[in-house]
Write a protein that holds these residues in place. Structure first.
Motif, PDB file in Angstrom:
ATOM      1  N   TYR A  89     -35.267 -45.180 -21.860  1.00 53.23           N
ATOM      2  CA  TYR A  89     -35.663 -44.219 -22.883  1.00 53.23           C
ATOM      3  C   TYR A  89     -36.657 -44.822 -23.866  1.00 53.23           C
ATOM      4  CZ  TYR A  89     -32.763 -40.241 -21.699  1.00 53.23           C
ATOM      5  OH  TYR A  89     -32.245 -39.144 -21.065  1.00 53.23           O
ATOM      6  N   LYS A 117     -40.111 -43.002 -24.623  1.00 56.84           N
ATOM      7  CA  LYS A 117     -40.557 -42.736 -25.994  1.00 56.84           C
ATOM      8  C   LYS A 117     -41.970 -43.278 -26.203  1.00 56.84           C
ATOM      9  CE  LYS A 117     -40.719 -43.617 -30.662  1.00 56.84           C
ATOM     10  NZ  LYS A 117     -41.585 -44.547 -31.409  1.00 56.84           N
ATOM     11  N   LEU A 140     -30.204 -42.996 -29.983  1.00 58.36           N
ATOM     12  CA  LEU A 140     -29.537 -42.868 -28.692  1.00 58.36           C
ATOM     13  C   LEU A 140     -28.295 -43.754 -28.713  1.00 58.36           C
ATOM     14  CD1 LEU A 140     -29.341 -42.031 -25.693  1.00 58.36           C
ATOM     15  CD2 LEU A 140     -30.875 -43.953 -25.166  1.00 58.36           C
ATOM     16  N   LEU A 179     -23.451 -40.407 -23.144  1.00 52.08           N
ATOM     17  CA  LEU A 179     -24.458 -40.754 -24.143  1.00 52.08           C
ATOM     18  C   LEU A 179     -24.666 -39.587 -25.088  1.00 52.08           C
ATOM     19  CD1 LEU A 179     -27.388 -39.175 -23.514  1.00 52.08           C
ATOM     20  CD2 LEU A 179     -27.534 -40.881 -21.706  1.00 52.08           C
ATOM     21  N   HIS A 236     -27.849 -38.303 -27.616  1.00 54.20           N
ATOM     22  CA  HIS A 236     -29.239 -38.568 -27.960  1.00 54.20           C
ATOM     23  C   HIS A 236     -29.698 -37.580 -29.030  1.00 54.20           C
ATOM     24  CE1 HIS A 236     -33.502 -39.746 -26.323  1.00 54.20           C
ATOM     25  NE2 HIS A 236     -33.255 -40.196 -27.543  1.00 54.20           N
ATOM     26  N   CYS A 276     -34.550 -34.432 -19.122  1.00 53.16           N
ATOM     27  CA  CYS A 276     -33.091 -34.503 -18.992  1.00 53.16           C
ATOM     28  C   CYS A 276     -32.612 -34.209 -17.573  1.00 53.16           C
ATOM     29  CB  CYS A 276     -32.421 -33.526 -19.963  1.00 53.16           C
ATOM     30  SG  CYS A 276     -32.386 -34.104 -21.669  1.00 53.16           S
ATOM     31  N   TRP A 310     -36.969 -44.500 -34.110  1.00 54.06           N
ATOM     32  CA  TRP A 310     -36.129 -44.247 -32.939  1.00 54.06           C
ATOM     33  C   TRP A 310     -35.524 -45.575 -32.494  1.00 54.06           C
ATOM     34  CZ3 TRP A 310     -35.469 -46.018 -28.029  1.00 54.06           C
ATOM     35  CH2 TRP A 310     -34.657 -45.243 -27.187  1.00 54.06           C
ATOM     36  N   TYR A 319     -31.853 -47.332 -30.104  1.00 55.21           N
ATOM     37  CA  TYR A 319     -30.657 -47.070 -29.307  1.00 55.21           C
ATOM     38  C   TYR A 319     -29.628 -48.161 -29.558  1.00 55.21           C
ATOM     39  CZ  TYR A 319     -31.809 -50.660 -25.764  1.00 55.21           C
ATOM     40  OH  TYR A 319     -32.060 -51.841 -25.119  1.00 55.21           O
TER      41      TYR A 319
END
Length: 245
Positions: free
Chosen positions: A69, A73, A89, A96, A98, A114, A137, A139
């Protein structure tokens, strides 16, 4: 000077005056363009998308999907240069969560992507936001021990889809408030220090079992459905109604 010569002189003066006026107007517009805020044309209508999806048991430690991801991004940032994508995320052992905040075009790209997930569900999509929950952003990979200790009791009381979604949104807003208070850019360290702010994995598992949550494909189909105009009543009616939490 004859009358004809005077007339030609007057015409030439009129032409020069008109040309000078046009140059002045053009200069005026140039100056106004220079004073215009360069970010004004880059403002977007901010929207927030929240998606949950189950994960296979043989996924490993979850860093692979996080890196995937992160690459996605980066690709979106090159395609939509002026439309910054922020969010979070969370990668649990079994699922998960998001959160994506950006423009309509970026969110639609995420929904289309997705399809690579197994049975994803749209938890929430909110339009015309005044501010972001996250400024970047990132994760975070979570283990089974992360999260509040009373998740089982929470689930026994909260069975409806609406209540479960509100639980997710409430936890995310509390996390955003804590980020602002602690002055930290990324939520990872904040979640390590405050595990009670983590959305419980059991809540997400319960949400993924709800049949009234839309799949990304269904959401895209409804979002892009045409408008039907009733001439009898002068009303514009969408053939399928989207709900935003």
């Amino acid at each position: 000077m004859t009358e004809g010569q005077k007339e030609r002189v007057n015409k030439m003066e009129d032409m020069k005056a008109e040309e000078k006026k046009e140059r002045g107007t053009s200069l005026f517009h140039c100056r106004m363009a220079q004073q215009k805020d360069p970010e004004e044309d880059m403002k977007i209508v901010l929207q927030r998308l929240i998606v949950a999806a189950p994960l296979p048991h043989d996924l490993g430690d979850g860093t692979e999907i996080g890196a995937r991801y992160e690459k996605f991004k980066f690709q979106l940032s090159k395609k939509y240069v002026c439309e910054n994508m922020t969010g979070l995320l969370l990668i649990y052992p079994s699922c998960l969560l998001h959160v994506i905040e950006s423009s309509r075009e970026v969110l639609l790209s995420v929904l289309e992507d997705c399809s690579s997930l197994d049975a994803p569900k749209v938890v929430s999509m909110t339009h015309n936001l005044q501010s972001r929950l996250f400024q970047q952003w990132s994760y975070k990979v979570l283990n089974a021990d992360h999260g509040p200790g009373n998740a089982r009791d929470l689930l026994e009381e909260e069975e409806s889809t609406e209540t479960l979604v509100c639980t997710v949104l409430s936890a995310l807003h509390k996390l955003a408030d804590q980020l602002e208070t602690s002055k930290k850019a990324l939520p990872g360290p904040v979640l390590d220090e405050n595990p009670e702010l983590i959305v419980p994995q059991k809540v997400l598992q319960k949400l993924l079992a709800q049949e009234d949550l839309h799949t990304p494909e269904r959401h895209l189909q409804m979002y892009c459905s045409p408008l039907h105009i009733s001439m009898d009543f002068g009303q514009v009616i969408r053939s399928r109604v989207l709900t935003s939490v």
